[in-house]
Design an enzyme around this catalytic site. Structure first.
Site, mmCIF file in Angstrom:
data_model
loop_
_atom_site.group_PDB
_atom_site.id
_atom_site.type_symbol
_atom_site.label_atom_id
_atom_site.label_comp_id
_atom_site.label_asym_id
_atom_site.label_seq_id
_atom_site.Cartn_x
_atom_site.Cartn_y
_atom_site.Cartn_z
ATOM 1 N N HIS A 1 0.731 -1.274 0.049
ATOM 2 C CA HIS A 1 -0.072 -0.017 -0.010
ATOM 3 C C HIS A 1 0.940 1.111 -0.075
ATOM 4 O O HIS A 1 0.432 2.386 0.411
ATOM 5 C CB HIS A 1 -1.026 0.231 1.113
ATOM 6 C CG HIS A 1 -1.753 -1.240 1.341
ATOM 7 N ND1 HIS A 1 -2.982 -1.515 0.844
ATOM 8 C CD2 HIS A 1 -1.476 -2.340 2.064
ATOM 9 C CE1 HIS A 1 -3.336 -2.646 0.968
ATOM 10 N NE2 HIS A 1 -2.744 -3.229 1.849
ATOM 11 N N SER B 1 15.442 21.246 -16.948
ATOM 12 C CA SER B 1 14.261 21.938 -16.909
ATOM 13 C C SER B 1 14.888 23.218 -17.801
ATOM 14 O O SER B 1 15.878 23.619 -17.487
ATOM 15 C CB SER B 1 13.789 22.356 -15.420
ATOM 16 O OG SER B 1 12.884 23.577 -15.799
ATOM 17 N N LYS C 1 16.996 21.059 -11.577
ATOM 18 C CA LYS C 1 16.160 19.885 -12.012
ATOM 19 C C LYS C 1 16.672 19.025 -12.699
ATOM 20 O O LYS C 1 17.591 19.372 -13.314
ATOM 21 C CB LYS C 1 14.978 20.382 -12.799
ATOM 22 C CG LYS C 1 13.708 21.343 -12.045
ATOM 23 C CD LYS C 1 13.078 20.486 -10.821
ATOM 24 C CE LYS C 1 12.252 19.285 -11.462
ATOM 25 N NZ LYS C 1 11.149 19.677 -12.202
#
Length: 471
Positions: free
Chosen positions: A156, A277, A283
């Site tokens: 989960h 980016s 990034k």
């Protein structure tokens, strides 16, 4: 331009209709298969006395020169000639004269296109199988490289139990092994010769289909001519295999994307497999994993498209079946790209061992082992589960982990706890204690490596057979 089938028609085909019905823009990639099939067909026609040996020789030589022209880039494909078959046949008759028209004796474009597609897919199955096996090998390599690294296992997407990173990666090896098994089934469905079925009913000429099968290295021949020209099960099986494989790649992509995030920092992808980016200088984006995840939907779409196309078709051939190729070609290209780039990305990936180990030290993933400890002391599991649950609740309120508890605190929850409890719930103990077959212990993972090598050897023998099974 007059059509090779135009004798019955009083008007030329509308230009828009020509463009709409033409398939040459995509089926031209099957030129080698079309020519190889035609050479085998001409050879058979001569063997059966349907055309003269000299005529067959002339046809075959003409086909070989056309093959050379195409591969040299000296062949212009024309939309007005509709498809790869008519383009090649027209060039053949232009080159060798009327004898070229004898090549189409005892066959139809219906069984001809089916043959081309069978041959093309057979060849690509071998190439895809090789790339799939290389990805499996890459997974084994990275699992062995980091075989002792401990990480949290999840259910989960919540911390569950400590596992070895190598165990986690080998789960994907098992998935890909099943994919390879499914690919073998695709080969079996593709390795059937349709040529000789004619348009749908067979032919009045005394052909030898089994001879053609031997020439083109098919192990089987379609038993029913109507089935031969209308069957697209083998493409559906391929698209189904591809969809499940891409689903597996999408699952590992999701984890790669999560693990490479700052929040996890479990791994670092190599700069060569990431992009930046245009506006944010800091990034480093996991584009390969994201694109593979995205392309999965594209492959699913091709499967659903062909299922939808085929579901309402009466026997035998219908023009709808022309829609089988673009999705198949695109899926082949997508699989080959995804498999090759993924193997490269995984081999260059770095695992942050300290971060993974720290993550599994600051959670309650050893709670099950604490319960197992009590069970081994004689307490029923359900009672042990309750004891540990209360211990976890206490730790949460006291801002502690289970490893922080003193023996006195342990005994407040059960007198069965002894001084060995801390050793029993150490992360390394938790991992190595799971030595049941297929478990995450070091011994279990090493056993998986041994099994994996046996699997790869057996798969290689299959791939060698596929190479021998293609012309």
């Amino acid at each position: 331009m007059s059509k090779l089938w135009g004798g019955r028609f009083a008007k030329n085909t509308d230009v828009m209709v020509e463009e709409f019905t033409s398939s040459i823009s995509f089926d031209q990639r099957m030129y080698a298969e079309d020519i190889a099939g035609s050479i085998a067909h001409a050879t058979m026609l001569a063997k059966c006395g349907i055309i003269a040996n000299e005529e067959a020789d002339t046809i075959i030589e003409g086909l070989k020169t056309i093959l050379a022209d195409i591969e040299a880039g000296n062949f212009s494909f024309e939309i007005s000639l509709e498809d790869i078959h008519m383009n090649i046949e027209k060039r053949l008759t232009d080159r060798i004269g009327a004898v070229g028209g004898k090549l189409h004796t005892a066959r139809s474009r219906n069984d001809q296109v089916a043959l081309d597609t069978h041959m093309y897919l057979k060849h690509e199955i071998g190439a895809i199988g090789t790339l799939l096996q290389d990805l499996q090998q890459a997974i084994v390599e990275i699992a062995q490289k980091y075989q002792d690294v401990v990480m949290p296992g999840y259910t989960h997407l919540q911390r569950a139990q400590p596992i070895l990173f190598s165990h986690h990666m080998m789960a994907y090896f098992s998935m890909l092994t099943r994919d390879f098994r499914r690919l073998k089934g695709v080969w079996e469905g593709t390795d059937i010769l349709p040529l000789g079925a004619g348009a749908l009913a067979g032919t009045t000429f005394p052909i030898d289909r089994h001879f053609v099968a031997q020439q083109l290295k098919f192990s089987q021949v379609y038993e029913n001519s109507m089935d031969a020209v209308s069957d697209r099960d083998y493409i559906l099986e391929f698209l189904s295999f591809a969809s499940i494989l891409m689903m597996h790649l999408s699952r590992i992509s999701e984890e790669i994307i999560l693990w490479s995030s700052t929040e996890f920092s479990f791994i670092e992808l190599d700069d060569s497999h990431c992009t930046g980016s245009s506006i944010m200088p800091q990034k480093k984006n996991p584009d390969v994993a994201e694109l593979v995840r995205g392309k999965t939907g594209r492959v699913f779409g091709h499967l659903m498209a062909l299922l939808t196309t085929a579901k309402g078709l009466p026997l035998a051939y219908n023009k709808d079946l022309q829609e089988d190729k673009e999705g198949m070609f695109d899926t082949i290209d997508t699989l080959k790209f995804s498999l090759s780039v993924y193997a490269s990305m995984l081999r260059a990936m770095k695992v942050n061992q300290k971060v993974m180990r720290a993550a599994v030290s600051n959670d309650f993933s050893n709670a099950t082992d604490m319960a197992d400890y009590l069970v081994k002391k004689g307490l029923p599991f359900r009672q042990a589960h309750e004891v540990v649950g209360k211990s976890v609740a206490y730790c949460l309120s006291a801002n502690k982990w289970l490893m922080d508890l003193s023996l006195a605190e342990f005994k407040e929850f059960s007198p069965l706890f002894e001084s060995d409890i801390l050793e029993a719930i150490k992360v390394e103990t938790c991992v190595d204690a799971r030595n049941s077959y297929g478990g995450t212990s070091s011994t279990g993972v090493k056993q998986q490596f041994t099994v994996a090598q046996d699997i790869l050897i057996k798969q290689q023998s299959v791939l060698d057979m596929y190479t021998k099974g293609n012309i």
